[in-house]
Enzyme design. Sequence first.
Site, PDB file in Angstrom:
ATOM      1  N   SER A  69      27.841 -83.382  30.048  1.00 19.57           N
ATOM      2  CA  SER A  69      27.510 -84.767  30.389  1.00 19.57           C
ATOM      3  C   SER A  69      26.692 -84.828  31.662  1.00 19.57           C
ATOM      4  O   SER A  69      26.857 -83.993  32.563  1.00 19.57           O
ATOM      5  CB  SER A  69      28.816 -85.532  30.598  1.00 19.57           C
ATOM      6  OG  SER A  69      28.588 -86.748  31.262  1.00 19.57           O
ATOM      7  N   TYR A  93      37.753 -86.214  34.506  1.00 21.95           N
ATOM      8  CA  TYR A  93      36.922 -86.042  33.313  1.00 21.95           C
ATOM      9  C   TYR A  93      35.685 -85.204  33.648  1.00 21.95           C
ATOM     10  O   TYR A  93      35.371 -84.217  32.963  1.00 21.95           O
ATOM     11  CB  TYR A  93      36.502 -87.426  32.761  1.00 21.95           C
ATOM     12  CG  TYR A  93      35.256 -87.376  31.923  1.00 21.95           C
ATOM     13  CD1 TYR A  93      35.289 -86.872  30.631  1.00 21.95           C
ATOM     14  CD2 TYR A  93      34.026 -87.803  32.436  1.00 21.95           C
ATOM     15  CE1 TYR A  93      34.134 -86.796  29.872  1.00 21.95           C
ATOM     16  CE2 TYR A  93      32.873 -87.733  31.689  1.00 21.95           C
ATOM     17  CZ  TYR A  93      32.928 -87.227  30.402  1.00 21.95           C
ATOM     18  OH  TYR A  93      31.782 -87.138  29.665  1.00 21.95           O
ATOM     19  N   LYS A  97      34.223 -81.259  32.469  1.00 25.48           N
ATOM     20  CA  LYS A  97      32.885 -80.888  31.963  1.00 25.48           C
ATOM     21  C   LYS A  97      32.300 -79.765  32.822  1.00 25.48           C
ATOM     22  O   LYS A  97      31.761 -78.779  32.305  1.00 25.48           O
ATOM     23  CB  LYS A  97      31.950 -82.098  31.968  1.00 25.48           C
ATOM     24  CG  LYS A  97      32.320 -83.176  30.974  1.00 25.48           C
ATOM     25  CD  LYS A  97      32.173 -82.709  29.533  1.00 25.48           C
ATOM     26  CE  LYS A  97      32.545 -83.758  28.513  1.00 25.48           C
ATOM     27  NZ  LYS A  97      32.712 -83.240  27.168  1.00 25.48           N
TER      28      LYS A  97
END
Length: 288
Positions: A69, A93, A97
């Site tokens: 991302s 989050y 990644k």
Amino acid sequence: MVDLRDRDALEQIFASTKFDAVIHFAGMKAVGESVQKPLLYYNNNLIGTITLLEVMAAHGCKKLVFSSSATVYGWPKEVPCTEEFPLSAANPYGRTKLTIEEICRDVQHADPDWKIILLRYFNPVGAHPSGYIGEDPRGIPNNLMPFIQQVAVGRRPALTVFGTDYNTVDGTGVRDYIHVVDLADGHIAALLKLEEANIGCVVYNLGTGKGTSVLEMVRAFEQASGKQIPLVKAGRRPGDAEIVYASTKKAERELKWKAKYGIDEMCRDQWNWASQNPYGYGSPDSSD
Ligand code: UFG
């Protein structure tokens, strides 16, 4: 469907078929939820990926495309973001990644048989042009476009605009929205790239290279839908960056891939999906 953390189930799948490559999309992705429940995110995203990599290696399948991302760019010092920019994580989050990217680099470094492509998605929006496949988040949408869509079909009264004092064209946050069909094509291009020799572990941005503000997106959606989107102006959302958009040069050069669609097509296809399926895959009773 199996949980990636269920090693036995995954083993069975890899024992039953010989896979050429894996596209790994199976991650949790809500920023706010990750702040509330960090262990859920570390457990699901990290353990799931580690188990997948182990089982793939055990079965001799060493080609992977991973959904990363643009969140790994944090609040970029300048734009467009190139793949070489410094990386950071602003929430659990994002940290999953970033960590998975690093795990992939280490795995490939230790065993050069691996070929891994990390795709850094910018802001995927829109729907399949057929109107049959689209996004249907549960509960209150976190992201801009599903929220706008639910206002347009009358499920929510107004869009809250998070931040009107950014140093941007109209004070609202700027992002690089990419049509989901372009994003899907980017994965095909990545799979083809995996057929080339010695690619190692390599990262590509999947974006359009164009920045669009929240208000510009609202106007484009109003145009596409013929609906008015009432707005409520609010303060900045914690953790949001001001302007994020991609440099697309590396993907164009090495994947021979370039996004075809602009925000008008994104809004057109999203509205086509929304107007045909105002309650997504559910019904007014089953949906909140
Ligand atoms: N926004 C609003 N109101 C809303 C929702 C969003 O004004 O109700 C604004 C945000 O402040 C931001 C823009 O719309 O300026 C886009 O917000 P999104 O939540 O749609 O997308 P983000 O750029 O915040 O996040 C997306 C992905 C994340 C990923 C991140 C990487 O959803 O998973 O890009 O930059 F981490």
